[in-house]
Design a protein around this motif. Structure first.
Motif, PDB file in Angstrom:
ATOM      1  N   LEU A   1     110.351 147.132  50.106  1.00 17.84           N
ATOM      2  CA  LEU A   1     110.137 147.316  51.539  1.00 17.84           C
ATOM      3  C   LEU A   1     109.342 146.176  52.178  1.00 17.84           C
ATOM      4  CD1 LEU A   1     109.307 151.138  51.658  1.00 17.84           C
ATOM      5  CD2 LEU A   1     111.537 150.013  51.763  1.00 17.84           C
ATOM      6  N   HIS A   2     108.798 145.278  51.370  1.00 13.74           N
ATOM      7  CA  HIS A   2     108.013 144.138  51.869  1.00 13.74           C
ATOM      8  C   HIS A   2     106.791 144.589  52.663  1.00 13.74           C
ATOM      9  CE1 HIS A   2     111.310 140.823  51.451  1.00 13.74           C
ATOM     10  NE2 HIS A   2     111.483 141.782  50.558  1.00 13.74           N
ATOM     11  N   SER A   3     106.191 145.673  52.247  1.00 14.48           N
ATOM     12  CA  SER A   3     105.029 146.196  52.959  1.00 14.48           C
ATOM     13  C   SER A   3     104.083 146.858  51.967  1.00 14.48           C
ATOM     14  CB  SER A   3     105.461 147.219  54.015  1.00 14.48           C
ATOM     15  OG  SER A   3     104.350 147.751  54.691  1.00 14.48           O
ATOM     16  N   ALA A   4     102.805 146.472  52.013  1.00 11.95           N
ATOM     17  CA  ALA A   4     101.817 147.040  51.093  1.00 11.95           C
ATOM     18  C   ALA A   4     101.342 148.398  51.585  1.00 11.95           C
ATOM     19  CB  ALA A   4     100.626 146.100  50.961  1.00 11.95           C
ATOM     20  N   SER A   5     101.223 149.348  50.680  1.00 13.10           N
ATOM     21  CA  SER A   5     100.714 150.669  51.013  1.00 13.10           C
ATOM     22  C   SER A   5     100.274 151.374  49.737  1.00 13.10           C
ATOM     23  CB  SER A   5     101.776 151.514  51.741  1.00 13.10           C
ATOM     24  OG  SER A   5     102.876 151.751  50.885  1.00 13.10           O
ATOM     25  N   ALA A   6      99.478 152.405  49.896  1.00 18.14           N
ATOM     26  CA  ALA A   6      99.031 153.195  48.752  1.00 18.14           C
ATOM     27  C   ALA A   6      98.683 154.593  49.217  1.00 18.14           C
ATOM     28  CB  ALA A   6      97.825 152.551  48.080  1.00 18.14           C
ATOM     29  N   ALA A   7      99.234 155.594  48.542  1.00 18.83           N
ATOM     30  CA  ALA A   7      98.953 156.995  48.863  1.00 18.83           C
ATOM     31  C   ALA A   7      99.559 157.865  47.770  1.00 18.83           C
ATOM     32  CB  ALA A   7      99.542 157.380  50.222  1.00 18.83           C
ATOM     33  N   PRO A   8      99.012 159.062  47.558  1.00 14.96           N
ATOM     34  CA  PRO A   8      99.676 159.998  46.642  1.00 14.96           C
ATOM     35  C   PRO A   8     101.063 160.354  47.180  1.00 14.96           C
ATOM     36  CG  PRO A   8      97.442 160.718  47.162  1.00 14.96           C
ATOM     37  CD  PRO A   8      97.764 159.619  48.111  1.00 14.96           C
ATOM     38  N   PHE A   9     101.998 160.582  46.281  1.00 14.80           N
ATOM     39  CA  PHE A   9     103.312 161.046  46.698  1.00 14.80           C
ATOM     40  C   PHE A   9     103.172 162.388  47.414  1.00 14.80           C
ATOM     41  CE2 PHE A   9     104.926 158.173  43.342  1.00 14.80           C
ATOM     42  CZ  PHE A   9     105.951 157.545  44.057  1.00 14.80           C
ATOM     43  N   THR A  10     103.969 162.577  48.444  1.00 17.64           N
ATOM     44  CA  THR A  10     103.942 163.839  49.178  1.00 17.64           C
ATOM     45  C   THR A  10     104.352 164.999  48.283  1.00 17.64           C
ATOM     46  OG1 THR A  10     104.486 162.680  51.228  1.00 17.64           O
ATOM     47  CG2 THR A  10     104.830 165.052  51.199  1.00 17.64           C
ATOM     48  N   ARG A  11     105.392 164.787  47.491  1.00 17.81           N
ATOM     49  CA  ARG A  11     105.921 165.864  46.642  1.00 17.81           C
ATOM     50  C   ARG A  11     105.033 166.122  45.418  1.00 17.81           C
ATOM     51  NH1 ARG A  11     111.054 167.768  47.276  1.00 17.81           N
ATOM     52  NH2 ARG A  11     112.258 166.843  48.965  1.00 17.81           N
ATOM     53  N   VAL A  12     104.441 165.065  44.881  1.00 14.85           N
ATOM     54  CA  VAL A  12     103.623 165.210  43.672  1.00 14.85           C
ATOM     55  C   VAL A  12     102.321 164.428  43.872  1.00 14.85           C
ATOM     56  CG1 VAL A  12     105.411 165.745  41.979  1.00 14.85           C
ATOM     57  CG2 VAL A  12     105.039 163.373  42.634  1.00 14.85           C
ATOM     58  N   PRO A  13     101.325 165.029  44.519  1.00 18.01           N
ATOM     59  CA  PRO A  13     100.083 164.313  44.810  1.00 18.01           C
ATOM     60  C   PRO A  13      99.292 163.915  43.572  1.00 18.01           C
ATOM     61  CG  PRO A  13      99.900 166.636  45.397  1.00 18.01           C
ATOM     62  CD  PRO A  13     101.341 166.386  45.101  1.00 18.01           C
ATOM     63  N   GLY A  14      99.710 164.385  42.420  1.00 16.18           N
ATOM     64  CA  GLY A  14      99.069 163.958  41.181  1.00 16.18           C
ATOM     65  C   GLY A  14      99.472 162.568  40.750  1.00 16.18           C
ATOM     66  N   VAL A  15     100.428 161.961  41.454  1.00 17.17           N
ATOM     67  CA  VAL A  15     100.903 160.610  41.120  1.00 17.17           C
ATOM     68  C   VAL A  15     100.634 159.706  42.316  1.00 17.17           C
ATOM     69  CG1 VAL A  15     102.846 159.215  40.311  1.00 17.17           C
ATOM     70  CG2 VAL A  15     102.723 161.644  39.694  1.00 17.17           C
ATOM     71  N   LEU A  16      99.980 158.570  42.078  1.00 13.12           N
ATOM     72  CA  LEU A  16      99.641 157.639  43.148  1.00 13.12           C
ATOM     73  C   LEU A  16     100.762 156.614  43.306  1.00 13.12           C
ATOM     74  CD1 LEU A  16      97.393 156.874  45.173  1.00 13.12           C
ATOM     75  CD2 LEU A  16      96.495 155.317  43.426  1.00 13.12           C
ATOM     76  N   PHE A  17     101.227 156.455  44.536  1.00 11.51           N
ATOM     77  CA  PHE A  17     102.347 155.585  44.876  1.00 11.51           C
ATOM     78  C   PHE A  17     101.802 154.300  45.501  1.00 11.51           C
ATOM     79  CE2 PHE A  17     106.024 155.092  48.109  1.00 11.51           C
ATOM     80  CZ  PHE A  17     106.660 154.161  47.300  1.00 11.51           C
ATOM     81  N   VAL A  18     102.028 153.168  44.830  1.00  9.59           N
ATOM     82  CA  VAL A  18     101.520 151.881  45.302  1.00  9.59           C
ATOM     83  C   VAL A  18     102.686 150.943  45.567  1.00  9.59           C
ATOM     84  CG1 VAL A  18     100.067 149.884  44.795  1.00  9.59           C
ATOM     85  CG2 VAL A  18      99.369 152.167  44.018  1.00  9.59           C
ATOM     86  N   GLN A  19     102.799 150.508  46.808  1.00 11.87           N
ATOM     87  CA  GLN A  19     103.824 149.553  47.218  1.00 11.87           C
ATOM     88  C   GLN A  19     103.205 148.164  47.347  1.00 11.87           C
ATOM     89  OE1 GLN A  19     107.393 151.101  47.254  1.00 11.87           O
ATOM     90  NE2 GLN A  19     107.262 149.555  48.843  1.00 11.87           N
ATOM     91  N   ALA A  20     103.933 147.152  46.895  1.00  7.11           N
ATOM     92  CA  ALA A  20     103.497 145.769  47.090  1.00  7.11           C
ATOM     93  C   ALA A  20     104.320 145.128  48.190  1.00  7.11           C
ATOM     94  CB  ALA A  20     103.654 144.973  45.795  1.00  7.11           C
ATOM     95  N   GLY A  21     103.681 144.267  48.962  1.00  2.13           N
ATOM     96  CA  GLY A  21     104.412 143.444  49.915  1.00  2.13           C
ATOM     97  C   GLY A  21     105.065 142.271  49.193  1.00  2.13           C
ATOM     98  N   THR A  22     105.590 141.339  49.941  1.00  2.88           N
ATOM     99  CA  THR A  22     106.168 140.146  49.330  1.00  2.88           C
ATOM    100  C   THR A  22     105.094 139.085  49.150  1.00  2.88           C
ATOM    101  OG1 THR A  22     107.750 138.332  49.588  1.00  2.88           O
ATOM    102  CG2 THR A  22     106.965 139.371  51.612  1.00  2.88           C
ATOM    103  N   ALA A  23     105.001 138.545  47.938  1.00  3.87           N
ATOM    104  CA  ALA A  23     103.949 137.573  47.653  1.00  3.87           C
ATOM    105  C   ALA A  23     104.303 136.176  48.137  1.00  3.87           C
ATOM    106  CB  ALA A  23     103.660 137.548  46.157  1.00  3.87           C
ATOM    107  N   LEU A  24     105.595 135.813  48.108  1.00  2.00           N
ATOM    108  CA  LEU A  24     105.975 134.424  48.381  1.00  2.00           C
ATOM    109  C   LEU A  24     107.051 134.257  49.447  1.00  2.00           C
ATOM    110  CD1 LEU A  24     106.205 132.985  44.732  1.00  2.00           C
ATOM    111  CD2 LEU A  24     104.330 132.698  46.364  1.00  2.00           C
ATOM    112  N   SER A  25     107.802 135.279  49.746  1.00  2.00           N
ATOM    113  CA  SER A  25     108.978 135.121  50.597  1.00  2.00           C
ATOM    114  C   SER A  25     108.608 134.882  52.058  1.00  2.00           C
ATOM    115  CB  SER A  25     109.865 136.367  50.500  1.00  2.00           C
ATOM    116  OG  SER A  25     110.969 136.261  51.368  1.00  2.00           O
ATOM    117  N   THR A  26     109.489 134.167  52.746  1.00  2.00           N
ATOM    118  CA  THR A  26     109.353 134.019  54.200  1.00  2.00           C
ATOM    119  C   THR A  26     109.915 135.229  54.931  1.00  2.00           C
ATOM    120  OG1 THR A  26     111.473 132.838  54.279  1.00  2.00           O
ATOM    121  CG2 THR A  26     109.479 131.497  54.069  1.00  2.00           C
ATOM    122  N   ARG A  27     110.524 136.164  54.224  1.00  2.00           N
ATOM    123  CA  ARG A  27     111.049 137.393  54.823  1.00  2.00           C
ATOM    124  C   ARG A  27     109.928 138.430  54.861  1.00  2.00           C
ATOM    125  NH1 ARG A  27     114.677 139.981  51.929  1.00  2.00           N
ATOM    126  NH2 ARG A  27     116.079 140.611  53.589  1.00  2.00           N
TER     127      ARG A  27
END
Length: 274
Positions: free
Chosen positions: A186-212
């Motif tokens: 998704l090219h967007s950083a975020s972090a939060a427990p999953f809505t369906r299973v809050p016992g699992v932490l969901f971590v998204q990384a953005g793009t480290a190098l891309s111009t997109r």
């Protein structure tokens, strides 16, 4: 201390050339236990792009675990896409599409979510989920991390195809005792427990190098196991200059009801993680 560096969506073939060297220097200073790259190493899965990705990985002075993304299968070579979609990835990056990594404190498993016949949408098969659960095995107290390219949840307003099998995957991850799921796409950083299973932490990384960048700066994640059931997440951002700088960290505790943000130890995060 266990320290993960989480990169994603490098997109060699469409990168900012000023960022690679600063990124490598920053990773080296952080001395990670493991560097994870959650897919889309290339822009169009071409040989030259994979060569650049291989050169970048070889320059990282730490163990590296990668999984493919949808951009790592050929878009414009239909024969190769149909009969050998991962051939170039296997030759240049790794023959193992679902690698694993273990230490006395941590188990990491890579999960291939790429559907070569549907360009954007990911998928998880029952066979993949069974393998993942078998790999984690009985709970031994270690941090359990799954690495996927495609997210298992995303905002309902986001115009992206959903990942097929995501609901079953979340159920399986929770049953297997997973602590973290690291994703990209998704090219967007975020972090939060999953809505369906809050016992699992969901971590998204953005793009480290891309111009997109899609309206956000180039970023990568630093994740540290700072205590039993306690994690610290720091996003490093290159907003206006070719230098990655740490943003305010977030601290998380895992309790009986799942992951919660630990208050009183961090400042408000920038909009990057909102």
């Amino acid at each position: 201390m266990t320290r993960l560096i989480h990169l994603s969506d490098l997109h060699f073939g469409r990168t900012d050339p000023a960022l690679a060297a600063p990124l490598l220097r920053t990773i080296e200073r952080l001395e990670p236990t493991l560097v994870v790259i959650s897919g889309d190493l290339t822009q169009r899965a071409r040989r030259g792009q994979f060569d650049k990705a291989r050169h970048f990985i070889d320059a990282i002075k730490a163990p590296v675990l990668t999984v493919p993304g949808n951009h790592d299968t050929p878009l414009d070579n239909l024969v190769l896409r149909w009969f050998a979609p991962f051939a170039r990835y296997k030759r240049a990056i790794s023959a193992d599409l679902e690698p694993t990594f273990e230490t006395p404190q941590m188990q990491v498993i890579g999960v291939n979510t790429v559907n070569p016949f549907a360009w954007q949408s990911g998928r998880l098969s029952d066979k993949t989920l069974t393998r993942m659960m078998e790999h984690f095995g009985p709970d031994d107290g270690r941090l359990r991390v799954a690495v996927l390219h495609h997210p298992l949840e995303q905002p309902p307003t986001l115009d992206k195809p959903r990942t097929h099998g995501a609901k079953a995957a979340l159920t399986a991850l929770f049953a297997a005792g997973a602590d973290l799921v690291l994703s990209g796409h998704l090219h967007s950083a975020s972090a939060a427990p999953f809505t369906r299973v809050p016992g699992v932490l969901f971590v998204q990384a953005g793009t480290a190098l891309s111009t997109r960048r899609r309206g956000t700066p180039n970023t990568f994640n630093q994740i540290e196991l700072t205590g039993e059931g306690e994690l610290t997440l720091t996003v490093w951002s290159a907003a206006d200059q070719p230098t990655f700088l740490p943003q305010a960290p977030r601290h998380y505790l895992r309790g009986p009801a799942g992951w919660v943000r630990k208050t009183g130890h961090d400042r408000a995060m920038p909009r990057l993680l909102c």
